[in-house]
Design a protein around this motif. Structure first.
Motif, mmCIF file in Angstrom:
data_model
loop_
_atom_site.group_PDB
_atom_site.id
_atom_site.type_symbol
_atom_site.label_atom_id
_atom_site.label_comp_id
_atom_site.label_asym_id
_atom_site.label_seq_id
_atom_site.Cartn_x
_atom_site.Cartn_y
_atom_site.Cartn_z
ATOM 1 N N GLY A 113 0.812 -1.210 0.000
ATOM 2 C CA GLY A 113 0.000 0.000 0.000
ATOM 3 C C GLY A 113 0.846 1.260 0.000
ATOM 4 O O GLY A 113 2.078 1.211 -0.069
ATOM 5 N N VAL A 114 0.154 2.400 0.071
ATOM 6 C CA VAL A 114 0.821 3.708 0.070
ATOM 7 C C VAL A 114 0.194 4.587 1.138
ATOM 8 O O VAL A 114 -1.035 4.603 1.299
ATOM 9 N N LEU A 115 1.042 5.288 1.873
ATOM 10 C CA LEU A 115 0.574 6.265 2.845
ATOM 11 C C LEU A 115 0.792 7.670 2.275
ATOM 12 O O LEU A 115 1.921 8.049 1.949
ATOM 13 N N TYR A 116 -0.294 8.401 2.125
ATOM 14 C CA TYR A 116 -0.220 9.790 1.656
ATOM 15 C C TYR A 116 -0.530 10.721 2.822
ATOM 16 O O TYR A 116 -1.568 10.572 3.479
ATOM 17 N N LEU A 117 0.362 11.666 3.067
ATOM 18 C CA LEU A 117 0.097 12.692 4.072
ATOM 19 C C LEU A 117 0.040 14.039 3.362
ATOM 20 O O LEU A 117 0.999 14.437 2.695
ATOM 21 N N GLY A 118 -1.100 14.726 3.482
ATOM 22 C CA GLY A 118 -1.308 15.996 2.794
ATOM 23 C C GLY A 118 -1.077 17.182 3.714
ATOM 24 O O GLY A 118 -1.645 17.246 4.807
#
Length: 802
Positions: free
Chosen positions: A151-156
């Motif tokens: 998976g991928v963790l996106y932090l905006g």
């Protein structure tokens, strides 16, 4: 004729405008560069938080919980409870394909991620950062047992928050620039007014006016630049300190939890591995240490080593240290020990060094830009001192100023994308991969550059056929319009195929202007100063390279690839307006111009095979030069630096060296006119290019790269100073016309240049970057040796004839 008062007013207003424009340009570039540094530093702080969230998620994954079956993500991502929480606008956990499992925003879970770009990760250490309109995303891969990408963790991060933080700093910067500008204007008007009132008009006075403007411009830029650099160093130090406090807080949270389980501080298993991993993940951190309440070191970790120091008796020094963060470790509000986080002082020095380099680069750009504006002021005054019905220019000296400024605007428009075009192509390829008959990625990425060269190749002979019918001015205007259209359309490309088409349009405009400019130079500069005329054109190119390449690199970091392509189009529009205003009619000179054939026939296009010098120059000089300039300078070098992790602004800064060296082209052109041995200059230039490319075999680091750029700058300068004169001095050029000969040769050169990026891409795929540069270097050296053997000096009898 303009009366004295009006003339003096032109000088004062023109000088003031030059100072104002240069200071505005400097302030814009300086603030843009600092905003980029500020944003990157803030993002790195949030990346610390993101990595801690990733650690928690991956721990859960390793215990066997699939990403799409988590019941409550909120407990896992609760690490963002510090002061950074106000800046976090979004947290997304998604599959590699972009299917959202968790999001802070309602309505996104179960759908695709709300952005087009989905990164592909090759290993666990990969990190990606990209912007949307309101959010800056950092993306980290999620791995199961450090082997399977799941998976991928996106932090905006809220973009507005960063802009609000930068705004007060920019306000201070603008105050400094405002003061510097006011003082510079006052001194300029005062000194020039006295000079104009008490001296008579002469060339000597005009020289003094130029020197005064140049000196005031330089010192005003240096003064405001140094003051702002001090401000930026202070602000960066504050940011760096905040980042280390965030790292310290995140690490403290983990150890406080362990200590709350009644585990003694000197019995924590793998504590040294934890701090070792944290240091490795954060380049701004040099080392971490954990001590007991008395300061005895228990655990220690840096980027390369980890160790248990329990019982060693080594004690931490509690004396004040500005490069260290000290945090308490607690269990149920009871002190159990201390965490010491040491800052990486080398990174601080490197950032401060980069800030200084940014300031100096901006000062250089502003001074060179101001110098070209002084040339424009000269053109403007000359134009307004001519009779209304006179031709545009009457003296070759004035012609050279128009030639140089035309080249400056033209190349400025075309060189803005130079520092990022291969990277822009790479972005489009990632968004929409293209497959063509099992062609390698490197070759496909060279297609837009080759299509550009194809447009050049097709339009050079076409323009040669129609120039006599429509005139140089109409051709220049039409081709400027093509440049404008090509740049604007390229800005809105969504695939490599579209970009190929639109870059072809730009190439058509480029080819038309190149061949029309040759006509302009040949018909406006006497034979005895022909090399100098081409040198002025090259100097305009050099000034544009100094200004446009770093400006493109800085702006793309702030505005994005597409917006900077639009700016390139606007520059092309300014070129069109300049040609419309200042090139009113066919240009003539004081000397008579020999009659030329009106059109180039098919037999003329075969003339290259009948003249030994033309054939040798094309095969043994033009091809090596194309490999050095197009293949390496415009294609391989930006990709090489990008792969080394060098930013677009740094790429632009390094490539600026080439332009700085090329500024001396007019000087060497005058020497070439005196020596009358163009063969010597061409051979020396190409030999330098080939030898310096071999330096990559020693050690392919950034310093060797800079040295190679310096070598290519000197080599290209010598070659540029003499090539056109070498061609126009041949018997064939005298027979069918100099402009026609140059047009034919240029057609062959651009045909060759089409295949240069494709060849370079294929060589990189097959042999790698270092071997490719070595192969090209050896090829250039061998070709130059053959050029020396088989060519002659077509100007050897020129001095005798005179």
């Amino acid at each position: 004729m303009m009366n004295r008062v009006k003339y003096n007013l032109y000088i004062l207003i023109g000088a003031s405008i030059i100072i104002i424009i240069s200071q505005l340009l400097s302030s814009f570039l300086t603030t843009s560069s600092f905003e980029k540094t500020y944003k990157e530093t803030v993002v790195s702080r949030y990346r610390i938080v993101s990595k801690e969230i990733r650690k928690n998620v991956e721990t859960a994954i390793d215990y066997g919980k699939p990403l799409d079956r988590f019941g409550d993500y909120n407990r896992i991502i609760d690490i963002s409870s510090g002061e950074e929480k106000t800046g976090i606008k979004e947290i997304i956990i998604a599959s590699p394909e972009g299917d959202v499992f968790y999001s802070m925003s309602a309505g996104i879970t179960g759908k695709k991620v709300p952005f087009k770009r989905i990164p592909v990760f090759k290993n666990q250490s990969d990190e990606y950062t990209f912007d949307t309109k309101t959010v800056i995303y950092t993306a980290l891969p999620l791995y199961y047992n450090k082997t399977d990408w799941t998976g991928v963790l996106y932090l905006g991060i809220d973009s507005k928050m960063i802009k609000d933080q930068v705004a007060p700093i920019n306000q201070k910067t603008m105050k400094y620039y405002g003061f510097s500008l006011s003082l510079a204007l006052f001194i300029t008007i005062l000194v020039l007014s006295m000079l104009l009132l008490y001296t008579e008009k002469s060339k000597k006075r005009e020289m003094f006016i130029s020197i005064i403007i140049f000196v005031i411009l330089t010192f005003s830029q240096l003064g405001s630049g140094l003051v702002n650099n001090k401000l930026y160093e202070v602000e960066y130090s504050k940011l760096f300190n905040q980042n280390m406090k965030t790292l310290s807080r995140v690490v403290k949270t983990g150890f406080d939890f362990v200590l709350s389980l009644d585990i003694k501080i000197d019995r924590m298993k793998k504590a040294e591995e934890i701090i070792h991993e944290r240091v490795k993940d954060n380049i701004e951190c040099l080392e971490m240490r954990i001590t007991d309440t008395n300061g005895f070191i228990l655990y220690q970790g840096d980027k390369n080593n980890k160790s248990i120091q329990v019982g060693s008796g080594e004690k931490e020094n509690f004396a004040a240290n500005p490069f260290r963060i000290v945090t308490t470790l607690n269990s149920n509000q009871q002190l159990k020990g201390y965490l010491f986080v040491y800052m990486n002082r080398e990174i601080i020095k490197e950032k401060q060094r980069n800030l200084i380099l940014d300031i100096l680069t901006v000062i250089l750009i502003s001074i060179v830009f101001g110098f070209e504006m002084m040339g424009f002021l000269h053109i403007l005054i000359v134009k307004n001192t001519k009779l209304e019905n006179a031709v545009v220019v009457q003296k070759s000296e004035d012609n050279m100023q128009i030639i140089r400024f035309t080249a400056f605007i033209f190349f400025f428009a075309e060189l803005i994308p130079l520092s990022f075009m291969p990277i822009y192509i790479n972005e489009l390829f990632n968004l929409q991969p293209l497959q063509l008959f099992n062609t390698s990625r490197g070759t496909i990425m060279g297609l837009p550059i080759s299509s550009y060269m194809l447009g050049v190749m097709i339009f050079v002979p076409l323009i040669g056929f129609i120039t006599d019918r429509f005139g140089v001015r109409k051709i220049l205007l039409s081709c400027s319009l093509l440049l404008f259209a090509g740049a604007i359309l390229s800005a809105f490309s969504t695939s490599i195929i579209q970009l190929m088409i639109f870059r072809f349009i730009s190439g058509a405009g480029y080819g038309g202007i190149i061949i029309s400019s040759t006509n302009l130079i040949i018909h406006s500069i006497p034979d005895k100063s022909r090399t100098t005329g081409f040198g002025y054109w090259s100097a305009g190119f050099a000034s544009a390279a100094i200004c446009a390449v770093p400006i493109g690199g800085i702006l793309v970091s702030r505005l994005g690839f597409r917006n900077v392509m639009i700016i390139s189009g606007i520059a092309a529009l300014i070129l069109l307006l300049f040609i419309f205003v200042f090139i009113k009619k066919d240009v003539v000179i004081e000397d008579d111009i020999s009659d030329e054939k009106k059109h180039a026939s098919l037999s003329d296009f075969l003339c290259i095979f009948k003249n030994r010098n033309l054939l040798v120059n094309t095969l043994l000089s033009s091809i090596p030069y194309s490999l050095a300039f197009v293949g390496l300078f415009q294609y391989l070098f930006p990709l090489f630096m990008d792969n080394k992790g060098i930013s677009q602004s740094d790429i632009g800064r390094v490539l600026t060296i080439f332009g700085i060296i090329s500024l001396s082209t007019p000087f060497f052109s005058r020497i070439a006119d005196k020596i009358k041995n163009d063969k010597l200059f061409i051979a020396a230039g190409n030999l330098i290019n080939g030898v310096f490319l071999l330096l990559f075999l020693i050690n392919p680091n950034i310093y060797i790269f800079i040295l190679v750029i310096i070598g290519l700058g000197f080599g290209s300068m010598l070659t540029d100073a003499a090539t056109e004169s070498f061609i126009t001095s041949t018997d064939t050029a005298k027979r069918i016309g100099e402009a026609k000969t140059l047009g034919i040769i240029t057609t062959y050169e651009k045909l060759i240049a089409i295949f240069v990026p494709l060849t370079a891409g294929a060589l990189i795929s097959a042999t790698g970057f270092i071997n490719t540069t070595a192969i090209l270097g050896i090829f250039i050296i061998i070709s130059t040796i053959l050029f020396i053997i088989f060519s002659t000096n077509p100007r050897k009898n020129e001095g005798k004839d005179e």
